[in-house]
Design a protein around this motif. Structure first.
Motif, PDB file in Angstrom:
ATOM      1  N   ALA A   5       0.836  -1.199   0.000  1.00  0.00           N
ATOM      2  CA  ALA A   5       0.000   0.000   0.000  1.00  0.00           C
ATOM      3  C   ALA A   5       0.868   1.245   0.000  1.00  0.00           C
ATOM      4  O   ALA A   5       1.815   1.353   0.786  1.00  0.00           O
ATOM      5  CB  ALA A   5      -0.911  -0.005   1.215  1.00  0.00           C
ATOM      6  N   PRO A   6       0.576   2.189  -0.876  1.00  0.00           N
ATOM      7  CA  PRO A   6       1.375   3.417  -0.920  1.00  0.00           C
ATOM      8  C   PRO A   6       0.999   4.366   0.209  1.00  0.00           C
ATOM      9  O   PRO A   6      -0.118   4.338   0.721  1.00  0.00           O
ATOM     10  CB  PRO A   6       0.997   4.022  -2.272  1.00  0.00           C
ATOM     11  N   THR A   7       1.966   5.157   0.616  1.00  0.00           N
ATOM     12  CA  THR A   7       1.705   6.262   1.537  1.00  0.00           C
ATOM     13  C   THR A   7       2.208   7.523   0.844  1.00  0.00           C
ATOM     14  O   THR A   7       3.207   7.481   0.127  1.00  0.00           O
ATOM     15  CB  THR A   7       2.443   6.075   2.882  1.00  0.00           C
ATOM     16  N   TYR A   8       1.509   8.613   1.064  1.00  0.00           N
ATOM     17  CA  TYR A   8       1.862   9.875   0.420  1.00  0.00           C
ATOM     18  C   TYR A   8       2.271  10.863   1.503  1.00  0.00           C
ATOM     19  O   TYR A   8       1.494  11.149   2.407  1.00  0.00           O
ATOM     20  CB  TYR A   8       0.684  10.404  -0.400  1.00  0.00           C
ATOM     21  N   ASP A   9       3.520  11.343   1.406  1.00  0.00           N
ATOM     22  CA  ASP A   9       4.022  12.292   2.389  1.00  0.00           C
ATOM     23  C   ASP A   9       4.865  13.351   1.679  1.00  0.00           C
ATOM     24  O   ASP A   9       4.841  13.446   0.447  1.00  0.00           O
ATOM     25  CB  ASP A   9       4.817  11.578   3.491  1.00  0.00           C
ATOM     26  N   GLN A  10       5.631  14.129   2.468  1.00  0.00           N
ATOM     27  CA  GLN A  10       6.425  15.219   1.874  1.00  0.00           C
ATOM     28  C   GLN A  10       7.545  14.715   0.976  1.00  0.00           C
ATOM     29  O   GLN A  10       8.102  15.472   0.187  1.00  0.00           O
ATOM     30  CB  GLN A  10       6.983  16.139   2.971  1.00  0.00           C
TER      31      GLN A  10
ATOM     32  N   ILE B 241       3.461  11.121 -19.054  1.00  0.00           N
ATOM     33  CA  ILE B 241       2.898  10.294 -17.986  1.00  0.00           C
ATOM     34  C   ILE B 241       3.553  10.702 -16.674  1.00  0.00           C
ATOM     35  O   ILE B 241       4.753  10.985 -16.642  1.00  0.00           O
ATOM     36  CB  ILE B 241       3.183   8.794 -18.247  1.00  0.00           C
ATOM     37  N   GLY B 242       2.786  10.702 -15.587  1.00  0.00           N
ATOM     38  CA  GLY B 242       3.338  10.939 -14.261  1.00  0.00           C
ATOM     39  C   GLY B 242       3.478   9.622 -13.516  1.00  0.00           C
ATOM     40  O   GLY B 242       2.574   8.793 -13.534  1.00  0.00           O
ATOM     41  N   MET B 243       4.612   9.417 -12.871  1.00  0.00           N
ATOM     42  CA  MET B 243       4.892   8.179 -12.150  1.00  0.00           C
ATOM     43  C   MET B 243       5.153   8.531 -10.683  1.00  0.00           C
ATOM     44  O   MET B 243       6.089   9.273 -10.376  1.00  0.00           O
ATOM     45  CB  MET B 243       6.127   7.518 -12.787  1.00  0.00           C
ATOM     46  N   VAL B 244       4.305   8.021  -9.780  1.00  0.00           N
ATOM     47  CA  VAL B 244       4.447   8.312  -8.356  1.00  0.00           C
ATOM     48  C   VAL B 244       5.451   7.335  -7.749  1.00  0.00           C
ATOM     49  O   VAL B 244       5.321   6.116  -7.907  1.00  0.00           O
ATOM     50  CB  VAL B 244       3.102   8.178  -7.616  1.00  0.00           C
ATOM     51  N   VAL B 245       6.465   7.891  -7.048  1.00  0.00           N
ATOM     52  CA  VAL B 245       7.464   7.082  -6.353  1.00  0.00           C
ATOM     53  C   VAL B 245       7.588   7.595  -4.918  1.00  0.00           C
ATOM     54  O   VAL B 245       7.160   8.705  -4.609  1.00  0.00           O
ATOM     55  CB  VAL B 245       8.826   7.115  -7.080  1.00  0.00           C
ATOM     56  N   ASP B 246       8.186   6.778  -4.057  1.00  0.00           N
ATOM     57  CA  ASP B 246       8.323   7.168  -2.650  1.00  0.00           C
ATOM     58  C   ASP B 246       9.248   8.365  -2.468  1.00  0.00           C
ATOM     59  O   ASP B 246       8.973   9.261  -1.689  1.00  0.00           O
ATOM     60  CB  ASP B 246       8.832   5.995  -1.815  1.00  0.00           C
ATOM     61  N   SER B 247      10.380   8.360  -3.188  1.00  0.00           N
ATOM     62  CA  SER B 247      11.315   9.482  -3.130  1.00  0.00           C
ATOM     63  C   SER B 247      12.295   9.373  -4.289  1.00  0.00           C
ATOM     64  O   SER B 247      12.423   8.311  -4.897  1.00  0.00           O
ATOM     65  CB  SER B 247      12.090   9.501  -1.799  1.00  0.00           C
TER      66      SER B 247
END
Length: 166
Positions: A81-86, A100-106
């Protein structure tokens, strides 16, 4: 004169063969994509959801007049499960002529790897699909999983993304 040219040429060739990768994290692992695929980096903002889209497509955002689908790579690669933070980053990519936008942890840094530093991905048989991996990059004590983003974003997904972007 000839000898000095011969000494310079191998280094110039090695520099030309070296590749730059943007290193990013998903969970505990570090991944890399070819820097030439990256358009820009953005902080995570909640995208507009699209009805009936797969779970890994979080929705779309308006990026200076372009509707950009946002794909969460933790969901896409079944990494929990992803978490979204700063620290969460959206990497804006150019894949097969599409944005395309790709969401990564950092995102950590840009790394330069020579061909000798890239090892082939291990064969996993049919248990794990690895055809989207370029290989494993080794840099000091780091091991970076190098991803061919064009192969990872398959034709059927890009067709779906075209549908969402229209």
């Amino acid at each position: 004169m000839q000898a000095s040219t011969a000494l310079v040429a191998p280094d110039a060739t090695a520099a030309a063969l070296a590749s730059e990768f943007l290193a990013f994290t998903l969970g505990q692992e570090e991944y890399g994509i070819h820097i030439l695929k990256v358009q820009e980096l953005r902080g995570y903002e909640t995208p507009t959801r699209i009805a009936n889209a797969p779970e890994y497509i979080k929705g779309v955002v308006n990026l200076r007049g372009i509707i950009v689908p946002i794909i969460d790579m933790r969901i896409r690669l079944n990494l929990g499960a992803p978490t979204y933070d700063q620290f969460t980053v959206v990497i804006i990519l150019n894949v097969a002529g599409r944005t395309i936008g790709m969401v990564v942890d950092s995102v950590s840094d840009v790394i330069m790897l020579s061909p000798e530093q890239v090892k082939p991905a291990p064969e996993m048989g049919t248990a794990l699909k690895t055809d989207y991996l370029i290989g494993l990059g080794t840099l000091d004590q780091r091991m970076v999983i190098l991803v061919d983003i064009d192969k990872l974003m398959s034709g059927s997904e890009l067709g779906l993304i075209d549908t969402l972007g229209s």
